[in-house]
Write a protein that holds these residues in place. Structure first.
Motif, PDB file in Angstrom:
ATOM      1  N   GLY A 158      -1.529  -0.804  -7.065  1.00 23.60           N
ATOM      2  CA  GLY A 158      -2.811  -0.161  -7.349  1.00 23.60           C
ATOM      3  C   GLY A 158      -3.240  -0.212  -8.789  1.00 23.60           C
ATOM      4  O   GLY A 158      -4.325   0.262  -9.132  1.00 23.60           O
TER       5      GLY A 158
ATOM      6  N   ASP B 269      -2.077  -6.067  -6.443  1.00 24.53           N
ATOM      7  CA  ASP B 269      -2.914  -5.680  -5.303  1.00 24.53           C
ATOM      8  C   ASP B 269      -3.115  -4.177  -5.242  1.00 24.53           C
ATOM      9  O   ASP B 269      -2.257  -3.394  -5.691  1.00 24.53           O
ATOM     10  N   LYS B 270      -4.240  -3.806  -4.648  1.00 24.83           N
ATOM     11  CA  LYS B 270      -4.628  -2.403  -4.551  1.00 24.83           C
ATOM     12  C   LYS B 270      -4.918  -2.045  -3.096  1.00 24.83           C
ATOM     13  O   LYS B 270      -6.060  -2.083  -2.645  1.00 24.83           O
ATOM     14  N   PRO B 271      -3.887  -1.705  -2.338  1.00 25.34           N
ATOM     15  CA  PRO B 271      -4.081  -1.369  -0.926  1.00 25.34           C
ATOM     16  C   PRO B 271      -5.003  -0.172  -0.744  1.00 25.34           C
ATOM     17  O   PRO B 271      -5.154   0.665  -1.640  1.00 25.34           O
ATOM     18  N   ASP B 272      -5.575  -0.078   0.444  1.00 24.68           N
ATOM     19  CA  ASP B 272      -6.533   0.981   0.753  1.00 24.68           C
ATOM     20  C   ASP B 272      -5.781   2.223   1.227  1.00 24.68           C
ATOM     21  O   ASP B 272      -5.823   2.598   2.406  1.00 24.68           O
ATOM     22  N   THR B 273      -5.107   2.864   0.284  1.00 24.79           N
ATOM     23  CA  THR B 273      -4.359   4.089   0.570  1.00 24.79           C
ATOM     24  C   THR B 273      -4.177   4.854  -0.731  1.00 24.79           C
ATOM     25  O   THR B 273      -4.081   4.231  -1.802  1.00 24.79           O
TER      26      THR B 273
ATOM     27  N   ASP C 291     -11.748  -4.897  -7.136  1.00 21.24           N
ATOM     28  CA  ASP C 291     -10.755  -4.086  -6.438  1.00 21.24           C
ATOM     29  C   ASP C 291     -10.428  -2.809  -7.206  1.00 21.24           C
ATOM     30  O   ASP C 291     -10.105  -1.782  -6.600  1.00 21.24           O
TER      31      ASP C 291
ATOM     32  N   ALA D 280     -13.264  -0.465  -6.353  1.00 16.95           N
ATOM     33  CA  ALA D 280     -13.212  -0.018  -4.960  1.00 16.95           C
ATOM     34  C   ALA D 280     -12.118   1.012  -4.712  1.00 16.95           C
ATOM     35  O   ALA D 280     -12.219   1.817  -3.768  1.00 16.95           O
ATOM     36  N   THR D 281     -11.079   1.010  -5.544  1.00 12.01           N
ATOM     37  CA  THR D 281      -9.918   1.865  -5.271  1.00 12.01           C
ATOM     38  C   THR D 281      -9.675   2.918  -6.347  1.00 12.01           C
ATOM     39  O   THR D 281      -8.600   3.512  -6.392  1.00 12.01           O
TER      40      THR D 281
ATOM     41  N   HIS E  52      -8.299   6.136  -5.134  1.00 15.11           N
ATOM     42  CA  HIS E  52      -6.880   6.057  -4.769  1.00 15.11           C
ATOM     43  C   HIS E  52      -6.012   6.146  -6.017  1.00 15.11           C
ATOM     44  O   HIS E  52      -4.964   6.799  -6.016  1.00 15.11           O
TER      45      HIS E  52
END
Length: 288
Positions: A74, A79-83, A196, A199-200, A203
């Motif tokens: 993140g 990568d920045k997972p959607d969590t 990304d 978008a995150t 999070h």
């Protein structure tokens, strides 16, 4: 211009390898330095950070240790997972990076969020941790004022990633303006301009929510469970919450010492490596 410095100048004579590796489905940006057969040291950055925060540290460590620094899940260019990125998410990512390098246990050097993650690993997975170095540690207390400040600064910088908004963020991280390096600001700007990251951002800032933070904090009795020898760095110009946390966790961890750095703020290792690095190497023992 005299005494010019930059991240690249810190690394220009340093042998290191940067790579991206799949860590449990998360494409992760990692740098390694030193002999892979040497004692490993895992270096963990703070909220919204990236491995370059340890650019002044790699040279001092890598002739003795195998250094692994990376952009945590993140953060940075990873990568920045959607969590929401809560402490268990970070811990699993760290464990995955260690496993990918065949590392079963290591010294840990963590800053702010990284110190919180490292301390949590020492509590829940003590077999992974040899020694701990905690700089500007978080994870014991939370004040609404500090959480609101961090959320406002980071959200503003991501929503409007111009030079001035990014630079203003570093006013709270580094006391000495000459150490707020242009390429450091430019690197963070490049990260905050990413789609990304935008978008995150919620999070990333999940731990600045009072309810979420509370369930992730380590209770005093958990800090007392840490058996790893620990050096806690107390930064004299840091925000009050971090100064208080540094001294409180040092009092709770059974085998701990406090290393005072009165002239620095939230990034002690970056702001004054001439003072920090020898103390770090001495504490870790300089073992080969």
């Amino acid at each position: 211009m005299t005494d010019y410095t930059s991240i690249w100048m810190m690394l220009a004579e340093q042998e290191f390898t940067q790579s991206w590796r799949d860590i449990d489905g998360v494409r992760t940006r990692i740098v390694t330095a030193g002999d892979p057969a040497a004692q490993p040291v895992v270096l963990l950055h703070g909220t919204g950070g990236h491995w370059e925060t340890f650019a002044p540290t790699l040279g001092a460590l890598s002739d003795r240790y195998f250094c692994i620094a990376f952009d945590m899940v993140g953060n940075g260019f990873t990568d920045k997972p959607d969590t929401p990125y809560e402490i268990p998410v970070y811990m699993e990512h760290v464990r995955g990076v260690m496993a990918a390098h065949g590392v079963s246990h290591a010294h840990f050097v963590g800053m702010s969020l990284g110190a919180w993650v490292a301390s949590s690993i020492a509590v829940f997975h003590p077999e992974l941790v040899d020694k701990l170095v905690l700089m500007s540690p978080a994870g014991l207390i939370a004040t609404q004022e500090n959480m609101a400040r961090i959320r406002a600064e980071r959200t503003r910088a991501v929503e409007n990633p111009d030079w001035d908004s990014i630079k203003a963020m570093f006013d709270n991280l580094i006391a000495d303006e000459s150490r707020r390096l242009p390429d450091l600001i430019g690197l963070r700007q490049a990260i905050y301009r990413r789609a990304d990251t935008y978008a995150t951002i919620d999070h990333l800032l999940a731990l600045q929510d009072a309810e979420t933070r509370q369930r992730n904090l380590l209770a005093p009795d958990q800090w007392r469970q840490i058996q790893a020898p620990t050096m806690v760095v107390a930064s004299g110009k840091d925000h009050g919450e971090y100064q208080s946390t540094a001294h409180q966790v040092a009092a709770l961890i059974p085998d701990s010492t406090v290393f005072g750095m009165p002239g620095v703020r939230h990034w002690p290792h970056f702001e004054d490596p001439e003072l920090f690095n020898p103390a770090l190497v001495e504490f870790l023992g300089g073992d080969r």
